[in-house]
Enzyme design. Structure first.
Site, mmCIF file in Angstrom:
data_model
loop_
_atom_site.group_PDB
_atom_site.id
_atom_site.type_symbol
_atom_site.label_atom_id
_atom_site.label_comp_id
_atom_site.label_asym_id
_atom_site.label_seq_id
_atom_site.Cartn_x
_atom_site.Cartn_y
_atom_site.Cartn_z
ATOM 1 N N SER A 1 -18.782 11.719 39.446
ATOM 2 C CA SER A 1 -20.111 12.517 39.940
ATOM 3 C C SER A 1 -20.313 11.836 41.690
ATOM 4 O O SER A 1 -19.710 10.847 41.848
ATOM 5 C CB SER A 1 -21.122 11.778 39.157
ATOM 6 N N TYR B 1 -26.123 4.760 35.509
ATOM 7 C CA TYR B 1 -25.429 5.798 35.622
ATOM 8 C C TYR B 1 -24.549 5.543 36.867
ATOM 9 O O TYR B 1 -23.309 5.783 36.619
ATOM 10 C CB TYR B 1 -26.078 7.073 35.859
HETATM 11 N N1 LIG Z 1 -24.775 17.960 34.901
HETATM 12 C C1 LIG Z 1 -24.745 17.490 35.964
HETATM 13 O O1 LIG Z 1 -25.649 17.500 36.906
HETATM 14 C C2 LIG Z 1 -23.640 16.476 36.500
HETATM 15 C C3 LIG Z 1 -23.269 16.095 37.630
HETATM 16 C C4 LIG Z 1 -22.352 15.423 38.145
HETATM 17 C C5 LIG Z 1 -21.399 14.791 37.236
HETATM 18 N N2 LIG Z 1 -21.560 15.191 35.845
HETATM 19 C C6 LIG Z 1 -20.725 14.986 34.776
HETATM 20 O O2 LIG Z 1 -20.076 15.783 34.247
HETATM 21 C C7 LIG Z 1 -19.448 15.682 33.015
HETATM 22 C C8 LIG Z 1 -20.169 16.594 32.065
HETATM 23 O O3 LIG Z 1 -21.491 16.607 32.032
HETATM 24 P P1 LIG Z 1 -22.272 17.890 31.716
HETATM 25 O O4 LIG Z 1 -23.271 18.206 32.705
HETATM 26 O O5 LIG Z 1 -21.655 18.816 31.223
HETATM 27 O O6 LIG Z 1 -23.341 17.455 30.137
HETATM 28 P P2 LIG Z 1 -23.671 17.883 28.886
HETATM 29 O O7 LIG Z 1 -23.764 19.265 28.979
HETATM 30 O O8 LIG Z 1 -24.703 17.000 28.379
HETATM 31 O O9 LIG Z 1 -22.413 17.556 28.099
HETATM 32 C C9 LIG Z 1 -21.839 16.249 27.764
HETATM 33 C C10 LIG Z 1 -20.572 16.413 26.915
HETATM 34 O O10 LIG Z 1 -20.371 14.802 26.603
HETATM 35 C C11 LIG Z 1 -19.932 14.676 25.377
HETATM 36 N N3 LIG Z 1 -20.187 13.504 24.822
HETATM 37 C C12 LIG Z 1 -21.314 12.589 24.892
HETATM 38 N N4 LIG Z 1 -21.112 11.478 24.133
HETATM 39 C C13 LIG Z 1 -20.182 11.421 23.798
HETATM 40 C C14 LIG Z 1 -19.132 10.840 22.834
HETATM 41 N N5 LIG Z 1 -19.728 9.582 22.601
HETATM 42 N N6 LIG Z 1 -17.717 11.064 22.621
HETATM 43 C C15 LIG Z 1 -17.492 12.386 22.783
HETATM 44 N N7 LIG Z 1 -18.155 13.096 23.613
HETATM 45 C C16 LIG Z 1 -19.403 12.926 23.923
HETATM 46 C C17 LIG Z 1 -21.008 15.593 24.560
HETATM 47 O O11 LIG Z 1 -20.530 16.123 23.437
HETATM 48 P P3 LIG Z 1 -21.221 15.844 21.673
HETATM 49 O O12 LIG Z 1 -22.842 15.428 22.183
HETATM 50 O O13 LIG Z 1 -20.745 16.588 20.851
HETATM 51 O O14 LIG Z 1 -20.275 14.554 21.534
HETATM 52 C C18 LIG Z 1 -20.960 17.168 25.526
HETATM 53 O O15 LIG Z 1 -19.965 17.780 25.361
HETATM 54 C C19 LIG Z 1 -20.100 13.957 32.533
HETATM 55 O O16 LIG Z 1 -19.131 13.082 32.841
HETATM 56 C C20 LIG Z 1 -21.397 14.018 33.795
HETATM 57 O O17 LIG Z 1 -21.584 12.799 34.082
HETATM 58 C C21 LIG Z 1 -22.655 16.150 35.351
#
Ligand SMILES: NC(=O)c1ccc[n+]([C@@H]2O[C@H](COP(=O)([O-])OP(=O)(O)OC[C@H]3O[C@@H](n4cnc5c(N)ncnc54)[C@H](OP(=O)(O)O)[C@@H]3O)[C@@H](O)[C@H]2O)c1
Length: 236
Positions: free
Chosen positions: A141, A154
């Site tokens: 991130s 975070y």
């Molecule tokens: N959205 C943003 O603004 C943003 C910005 C920068 C970076 N990121 C990064 O991008 C990545 C994806 O985020 P996103 O925005 O797509 O978030 P999201 O929509 O909340 O999805 C998060 C994913 O992580 C999985 N997850 C959570 N806990 C888990 C566990 N214990 N074991 C296996 N899977 C798990 C969830 O699946 P289940 O709940 O089904 O397990 C879900 O598929 C993350 O690493 C986040 O830090 C996001």
């Protein structure tokens, strides 16, 4: 033939959000994707509704549990005979001043955002080294490059992931295993507790960067991409 035809790819956190977009884009371009997360129903929905040149297989696992991650990599190797690309995308975010951050939320962020990638790498790397080939793409991130108030847990987890990425780069270069990291700003997903901004990055735009990394020419390692949304001037 598409660019990723025959490439076996694991995407963690593929049940929704960015991980789902990456899984779809890689499979659309010919990859055989093993989509993993805890929500088995969402993974099956993703796998069954995909139609394209590649394929998506659903495998439920919790990235914080060593035995489940070991089982994931074993499944991939037994079913598909190899692993080419590992995308560590699963992540969680809990924001708040350090003294107000619940200990449980701190532990969850460290477990999912940092221990998860360590575990997938631990079980996948011996296979990569044996084949003298492989690619690890970590989703960090902007919060892994700069800190902000309320990001104590975070940012610490994502800075940790940046350090892990850097060490892996050095350790795996002699084995011809590529290591990359993407550092996105806000993405339009259901991540965290706040509504995503309308101008936030689209999941497919971030997925495209993972695709570009995975399809970089032989001998080229795209180490790191930091990407931010274009915030409208009146909101800056
Ligand atoms: N959205 C943003 O603004 C943003 C910005 C920068 C970076 N990121 C990064 O991008 C990545 C994806 O985020 P996103 O925005 O797509 O978030 P999201 O929509 O909340 O999805 C998060 C994913 O992580 C999985 N997850 C959570 N806990 C888990 C566990 N214990 N074991 C296996 N899977 C798990 C969830 O699946 P289940 O709940 O089904 O397990 C879900 O598929 C993350 O690493 C986040 O830090 C996001």
């Amino acid at each position: 033939m598409s660019t990723l035809t025959g490439k076996v790819t694991v995407v963690t956190g593929a049940s929704r959000g960015l991980g789902r977009a990456i899984a779809e884009m890689f499979a659309e371009n010919g990859a055989t994707v093993v989509a993993t997360a805890r929500d088995k129903t969402a993974l099956i929905d993703l796998a069954q509704n995909f139609s394209g040149e590649g394929a998506i297989a659903a495998y439920a696992s919790d990235v914080t549990q060593s035995n489940q991650v070991e089982g994931l990599i074993q499944f991939v190797l037994e079913r598909f005979g190899k692993l080419d690309i590992l995308i560590n995308n699963a992540g969680v975010g809990h924001m708040g001043p350090v003294h107000e951050l619940a200990e449980e939320d701190w532990d969850t962020m460290m477990a999912v955002n940092l221990k998860g990638p360590y575990l997938t790498c631990k079980y996948a790397i011996p296979h990569f080294i044996e084949r003298k080939s492989g690619h690890i793409i970590n989703i960090s991130s902007v919060a892994g490059t700069v800190t902000f108030k309320g990001g104590g847990g975070y940012c610490a987890s994502k800075f940790g992931l940046m350090a892990l990425t850097d060490v892996l780069t050095q350790e795996l270069k002699p084995h011809k295993v590529r290591v990359s990291v993407i550092c996105p700003g806000s993405i339009q997903t259901g991540f965290g507790s706040s509504e995503p901004k309308s101008y936030a990055l689209k999941p497919r735009d971030v997925a495209k960067v993972a695709y570009d990394m995975a399809t970089a020419p032989e001998g080229v390692i795209m180490n790191q991409v930091v990407m931010r949304p274009q915030v409208p001037p009146e909101l800056q």
